[in-house]
Scaffold this active site. Structure first.
Site, PDB file in Angstrom:
ATOM      1  N   LYS A 198       0.827  -1.205   0.000  1.00 63.49           N
ATOM      2  CA  LYS A 198       0.000   0.000   0.000  1.00 63.49           C
ATOM      3  C   LYS A 198       0.865   1.261   0.000  1.00 63.49           C
ATOM      4  O   LYS A 198       2.023   1.253   0.437  1.00 63.49           O
ATOM      5  CB  LYS A 198      -0.933  -0.016   1.208  1.00 63.49           C
ATOM      6  CG  LYS A 198      -0.212   0.002   2.545  1.00 63.49           C
ATOM      7  CD  LYS A 198      -1.122  -0.367   3.707  1.00 63.49           C
ATOM      8  CE  LYS A 198      -2.087   0.720   4.060  1.00 63.49           C
ATOM      9  NZ  LYS A 198      -2.793   0.429   5.348  1.00 63.49           N
ATOM     10  N   SER A 273      -7.525   0.980   5.429  1.00 63.83           N
ATOM     11  CA  SER A 273      -6.855   1.798   4.438  1.00 63.83           C
ATOM     12  C   SER A 273      -6.097   0.984   3.383  1.00 63.83           C
ATOM     13  O   SER A 273      -5.629   1.539   2.392  1.00 63.83           O
ATOM     14  CB  SER A 273      -5.862   2.739   5.143  1.00 63.83           C
ATOM     15  OG  SER A 273      -4.884   2.000   5.866  1.00 63.83           O
ATOM     16  N   SER A 297      -7.360  -2.193   9.081  1.00 59.13           N
ATOM     17  CA  SER A 297      -6.941  -1.815   7.727  1.00 59.13           C
ATOM     18  C   SER A 297      -6.411  -2.960   6.874  1.00 59.13           C
ATOM     19  O   SER A 297      -6.241  -2.791   5.670  1.00 59.13           O
ATOM     20  CB  SER A 297      -5.885  -0.707   7.792  1.00 59.13           C
ATOM     21  OG  SER A 297      -6.464   0.493   8.230  1.00 59.13           O
TER      22      SER A 297
END
Length: 598
Positions: A198, A273, A297
């Site tokens: 990410k 996220s 997340s």
């Protein structure tokens, strides 16, 4: 902009409630959703009136925790909050039903290259044994990313040319035969296998924005620890994937790259996220990825995208090299872990990521699932601010319980933990107790001062803010939470957290696992989390308990969206939840490809 002031005057709150449905209908009439495939940088399409609804939800919730109230709220406060949530839920269904009515899903291109369907460990074996070349594998995934990203918007920066060069070097190393297969398997278990991470982890030469506009031009000068150790194990980084602003919201959308679309139904969210990462894995854009988790997340995106994701025991995997940086006790809440389509990859990836510490997890210890004790909790006990668990997800959990009894004669025990009803408040109290941390508003300003959240809200209404509404909402929530830090309630919530942690520890022991919902609903529509802001509580409470947890896919539901469950174990008992994940994959099929396979 303060549409409804924080007050203990219940009559004032009630007036706001009575006007909510009118505001919701008006807001819906002003909304025109952008094409779900062309995610523009400023992708939040809601009329500013929607902020009245969401801001009111936050202020009423925090009001329930302050002043005359206490942790054990009076029955009328619970009723008020529950009624408020029901009205807000009705408003969200109306708004999003109108917004997305008639919008069709664009299917992903079919899978024609079966290399894309291989597990990471299978690819590593085939590369070592010369059944595949690393260059062939890397080219396959690059081609896949190029065909799916225009639809999904999950990849935000790449190093494709460098990755191909890395692959050629791997193939040359294998061709020379300077190390035999056994040595390669031991020292470089993922030699030649591409991976992704990410956009909050540093990957040398790639952007590291963490979804924050002020960081849009920042390029990492060196690898984060997790990326570095995976490279040392032979892995080849391909790209970085989309996140929420500063990785602190559960939809992956920001003002730099826009929003990411769900591979099963484009108008649904991918979570956050690590949402871009979960999306890419599910869509066969990479064999595996690395995520981070401070409130769910890893697990929420894995759930929404129908893959496996593991939140390890705290302190096993290094968090160095990711943004934002956790401070104080929050370092224990934040963990780094694997995300992938197949359960068999979780353990080997975790062993690499936890280099130097992974022996503490006993990952090589064989687990007989018949010797484990199983507990299950159907919901959080009815928190008035969290959506009830959907019937489909309850049914999926019951099927697991039935499977254990039918296949192994194991009777899972249904339990209730009353303190889970306060999960939202406990989580925010724990985060608010971290004195060493920068405030969220300071982080939004790159720690060079602090943003004025009220000014930014006005700018957002005028569509000239560089921040998402979700981030500004969190800024408001933080300010309200800080106001409560020195109240008696705050201390009680911290004590409740410690008590709950001890209860969980004693319950699970060294041979127990807990089946617990990953989320109360399947993937909601884009933007709908604003109307359900506290639904992340099911994953967040596990972070402050410091427990390991594995999200397991359980097939697709009636809307064509993934179902799932999280399996929670005690500290350093990660091998138990991973073993149960493998069993559930065998029993229920695991990941379901969102593309047609030809």
């Amino acid at each position: 902009m303060v549409p409804c002031s924080l007050t203990n005057d219940i009559r004032g709150v009630s007036k706001c409630q009575r006007g909510m449905l009118h505001v919701a209908v008006y807001s819906a009439s002003q909304c025109s959703p952008s094409d779900v495939h062309a995610s523009p940088p400023n992708c939040t399409s809601f009329h500013p009136c929607v902020t009245h609804l969401v801001y009111l939800l936050v202020t009423v919730t925090l009001a329930s925790q302050t002043g005359r109230g206490n942790v054990n709220r009076m029955w009328w406060m619970d009723l008020l909050l529950r009624t408020f949530r029901l009205v807000l839920e009705a408003a969200s269904r109306l708004i999003f039903g109108i917004m997305y009515h008639g919008i069709t899903h664009t299917p992903l291109p079919p899978i024609t290259n079966l290399v894309l369907l291989e597990s990471a460990t299978a690819l590593a074996t085939k590369i070592r044994t010369r059944k595949l070349t690393s260059e062939e594998v890397v080219k396959s995934f690059i081609a896949r990313i190029k065909e799916i990203n225009p639809i999904l918007n999950c990849v935000v920066d790449d190093r494709f040319e460098d990755a191909l060069q890395d692959a050629k070097e791997v193939d040359e190393l294998i061709r020379l035969g300077t190390m035999d297969e056994a040595t390669l398997a031991k020292t470089k278990p993922f030699l030649g296998v591409p991976f992704t991470t990410k956009d909050c982890f540093a990957v040398k030469g790639l952007k590291q924005t963490a979804g924050l506009w002020i960081r849009k031009d920042m390029v990492a000068e060196e690898d984060a620890d997790a990326v570095r150790v995976m490279r040392e194990a032979g892995g080849i980084p391909l790209c970085v994937t989309n996140v929420s602003e500063l990785c602190m919201w559960w939809e992956s959308s920001n003002t730099i790259y826009g929003r990411t679309n769900n591979p099963y139904v484009n108008c649904r969210i991918v979570g956050g996220s690590s949402g871009g990462e979960g999306c890419l894995q599910s869509a066969c854009g990479a064999p595996f990825g690395i995520g981070s988790d401070i409130g769910g997340s890893i697990r929420m995106p894995s759930f929404f995208n129908g893959i496996f994701g593991h939140k390890p025991t705290y302190g096993i995997v290094s968090n160095l090299g990711q943004e934002p940086v956790a401070s104080g006790e929050a370092k224990e809440f934040l963990v780094t872990g694997p995300m992938c389509r197949y359960s068999q990859d979780l353990g080997p990836i975790l062993k690499v990521l936890g280099v130097g510490n992974s022996h503490m997890l006993k990952l090589d210890q064989k687990v007989d699932i018949r010797n484990l004790r199983y507990f299950y909790i159907e919901d959080d006990g009815g928190s008035p601010m969290v959506t009830p668990v959907q019937t489909e997800l309850r049914d999926a959990q019951r099927k697991i319980v039935q499977h254990l009894e039918k296949a192994y004669g194991i009777k899972a025990k249904k339990i209730t933990l009353k303190k889970l009803k306060a999960s939202v408040f406990i989580y925010f109290a724990k985060l608010g107790s971290v004195e060493e941390a920068h405030t969220f508003c300071e982080e939004l300003a790159l720690k060079k001062g602090s943003i004025n959240v009220w000014t930014e809200l006005v700018k957002w209404c005028l569509r000239c803010s560089k921040h998402t509404f979700a981030a500004l909402l969190l800024g408001v929530l933080e300010k309200l939470n800080n106001h409560n830090k020195h109240t008696e309630n705050f201390t009680k919530l911290l004590a409740m957290c410690n008590d709950l942690k001890q209860e969980m520890k004693e319950l699970l022991g060294d041979d127990g696992v807990l089946l617990f919902p990953s989320h109360p609903t399947v993937a909601p529509y884009h933007g709908q989390p604003l109307f359900r802001p506290f639904n992340f509580a099911y994953t967040a409470i596990i972070n402050v308990m410091l427990l390991p947890s594995t999200q397991c896919p359980l097939g697709l539901g009636s809307e064509g969206l993934p179902l799932g469950i999280q399996v929670v174990a005690n500290h350093y008992q990660d091998h138990l939840s991973l073993a149960v994940a493998t069993e559930l994959e065998k029993a229920f099929g695991g990941w379901v490809c969102p593309s047609e396979v030809k």
